[in-house]
Write an enzyme that holds these catalytic residues in place. Structure first.
Site, short mmCIF file in Angstrom:
data_model
loop_
_atom_site.label_atom_id
_atom_site.label_comp_id
_atom_site.label_asym_id
_atom_site.label_seq_id
_atom_site.Cartn_x
_atom_site.Cartn_y
_atom_site.Cartn_z
N LYS A 226 -46.13 33.03 82.24
CA LYS A 226 -46.50 31.44 81.96
C LYS A 226 -47.83 31.02 81.83
CE LYS A 226 -45.76 26.71 83.85
NZ LYS A 226 -47.10 26.48 83.38
N GLY B 99 -55.77 29.12 88.89
CA GLY B 99 -55.61 27.76 88.63
C GLY B 99 -56.12 26.73 89.74
N CYS C 197 -64.26 27.84 86.25
CA CYS C 197 -64.30 28.24 87.72
C CYS C 197 -65.51 28.29 88.34
CB CYS C 197 -63.27 29.19 88.14
SG CYS C 197 -61.62 29.24 87.03
N GLU D 257 -56.99 33.33 91.95
CA GLU D 257 -58.49 32.99 91.81
C GLU D 257 -58.19 31.23 91.68
OE1 GLU D 257 -61.33 30.97 90.21
OE2 GLU D 257 -61.04 32.38 88.59
#
Length: 542
Positions: A211, A265, A327, A293
């Site tokens: 996804k 995410g 991130c 993560e």
């Protein structure tokens, strides 16, 4: 298997410069124009078959949101049930494939991406995710190629890790694919992560429900086509975009065949998924592997002995490349009062020299943030800082008339515990706390304790004692820790990536530590001379 095969030892993919006059610059510009000139319709891919649901989402250019790149079909409950059945059936064959045949597919995909399809995926990433040419090159070309090559090599290394065998016996270790399917949920900000999350488990013999984020479907689909061209059988990786709010994701998470989750995410989404798994733990055929993560509030910490020019560049690049949507992007800095007045004009000058605009103009350093929701969220933080009367060193403006543009912004706070120093913003906003230089150690402890995250961070100092102290105090504050460098830009095979605390499970993408999570080991002991009498020597009479 009629030989002891070895995967070629990988080297990191070279980065093209795209400087004026280089052949790659012109080829890429033509590919960008080609993709902009047409609209695509992206189906689901289940078992190798294209499926259209007529539940359509739009793909728009973030820096030119009036421009439609295409539409994509979204999975509903029926398609999710279908893809689970397909994956489980495919597992029966794929899990039995020889490792060298699996390796050949992903090594070929790497060569296809590094060569004939490099410009395609770079252009798609630039347009769909608003990345400038350099940020796309290091991501959708180099890092994704590295993941494919290095992960295949790590697989071979794992298989070669075998136990000691005593005399008259042979001990062996099998590394079996997990029983069931892996649910790979990928983010928008890195095409390389979008490619790595489904392929890493597949390399180890697993089947995957993939996804992608709705804002990176464009590049994700082109990557799926590269995998198919490389020979990936249908059903191994199934491409199933869907809207999270529809609730169909819970069908996947509650299915007894769920064997693992590979996620990048938000922290809140990951915690919600983990909670669902926990509530259904008795229903699974195996305990699912959960690898994630998540967020970060990444820092740059300067000692008064820091090289001020290197520190300024680290803040400018580490905070504002790809508009802070990494991130690992630095979003808080601790600067000693002895350096602040010297570095402040350097930062202001640097930001004022940054051009902002679309990716088609290669002179632009700052591009758009990914979508309206992100734009609004970042602006909310900026407005909160303005309402609180915080000092805006530079920036603070935004405009979403044509694209989702937010100026690179540096804010100074007097409160080291302010939400701007603690919460992830995921945009081009850096908050600075200027601390008394004689409170270095105390401020290190503050940096360690003030935020729930633990992803990346860096220390700038020339004084080795200061570096040693920072390494010690900040040991758990960052899973990727940098000395005299920005806290972004981890390279596969060189700096395995991941953090702990609220930043994830720290399973280190870009190393064997991640690959080992996608197998279940079986120990085999073969006894060549088994005993023929149950009695032991100690039982004999004197």
């Amino acid at each position: 298997m009629l030989g002891s095969f070895k995967v070629p030892k990988p080297v990191n993919e070279p980065v093209f410069s795209y400087g004026p006059g280089t052949p790659e610059r012109e080829v890429l510009k033509k590919k960008i124009q080609e993709l902009r000139s047409k609209e695509v319709e992206i189906p689901l891919i289940i078992g190798g078959k294209r499926i259209k649901t007529d539940k359509l989402g739009e793909i728009r250019v973030p820096h030119d949101h009036q421009h439609l790149l295409g539409r994509y079909h979204q999975a509903g409950e029926q398609e999710i049930k279908q893809v689970i059945e397909t994956a489980i059936e495919t597992w029966k064959e794929w899990s039995e494939w020889s490792w060298e045949d699996r390796a050949a597919i992903f090594l070929k995909a790497a060569d296809l991406l590094a060569g004939p399809h490099r410009m395609l995926l770079n252009a798609a990433t630039m347009l769909g995710q608003s990345k400038n040419v350099f940020q796309a090159e290091i991501d959708s070309a180099c890092e994704l190629v590295d993941f494919l090559r290095f992960n295949t090599y790590f697989m071979w290394q794992i298989y070669n890790e075998q136990p000691f065998s005593a005399r008259n016996q042979w001990n062996r270790m099998e590394y079996r694919p997990l029983e069931g399917f892996i649910f790979a949920v990928t983010p928008f900000n890195f095409t390389s992560i979008t490619g790595n999350l489904p392929t890493a488990p597949a390399i180890m013999g697993n089947v995957v429900l993939f996804k992608p984020a709705s804002t990176s479907i464009y590049s994700a689909y082109f990557f799926m086509e590269i995998l198919e061209e490389a020979g990936l059988p249908g059903g191994v990786i199934n491409f199933v975009p869907f809207k999270s709010r529809t609730g169909v994701g819970s069908i996947i998470l509650k299915n007894p065949h769920l064997a693992g989750i590979h996620f990048t995410g938000s922290t809140s989404t990951f915690q919600s998924m983990w909670r669902t798994v926990g509530e259904n733990i008795a229903n699974y055929n195996i305990y699912p592997r959960i690898v994630g993560e998540t967020g970060g509030k990444d820092f740059i910490f300067a000692h008064e002995s820091a090289d001020i020019k290197a520190l300024a560049v680290a803040i400018l690049r580490g905070s504002f490349e790809y508009s802070g949507q990494k991130c690992s992007a630095s979003s808080r800095a601790y600067i000693p009062d002895t350096l602040w007045e010297k570095i402040k004009p350097m930062l202001v000058e640097g930001i004022k020299s940054m051009k902002m605009g679309g990716v088609e103009d290669f002179s632009n350093f700052i591009n758009a943030v990914i979508d309206k929701a992100s734009f609004d969220n970042i602006k909310r933080y900026i407005d909160a800082a303005k309402n609180a009367g915080m000092e805006f060193v530079v920036g603070g403006n935004s405009d979403d008339a044509k694209g989702y543009f937010i100026e690179p912004t540096i804010i100074r706070t007097e409160d080291p515990g302010h939400l701007m120093m603690c919460e992830e913003i995921f945009g081009p906003v850096m908050t600075v706390y200027v601390y008394p230089a004689d409170k270095y150690e105390n401020t290190l402890h503050l940096c360690d304790q003030i935020s729930p995250y633990g992803l990346t961070g860096s220390i700038f100092a020339q004084d080795r004692k200061a570096i040693v102290l920072a390494i010690k105090i900040l040991r758990n504050a960052a899973g990727n820790f940098y000395i005299n460098d920005k806290p972004t830009g981890a390279v596969v095979g060189q700096q395995p990536f991941g953090g702990a605390r609220a930043s994830g499970t720290n399973d280190k993408a870009g190393s064997w530590l991640n690959l080992i999570r996608w197998v279940s080991a079986r120990t085999i002991k073969e006894n060549f001379l088994p005993p023929t009498d149950y009695r032991y020597p100690f039982m004999e009479s004197e």
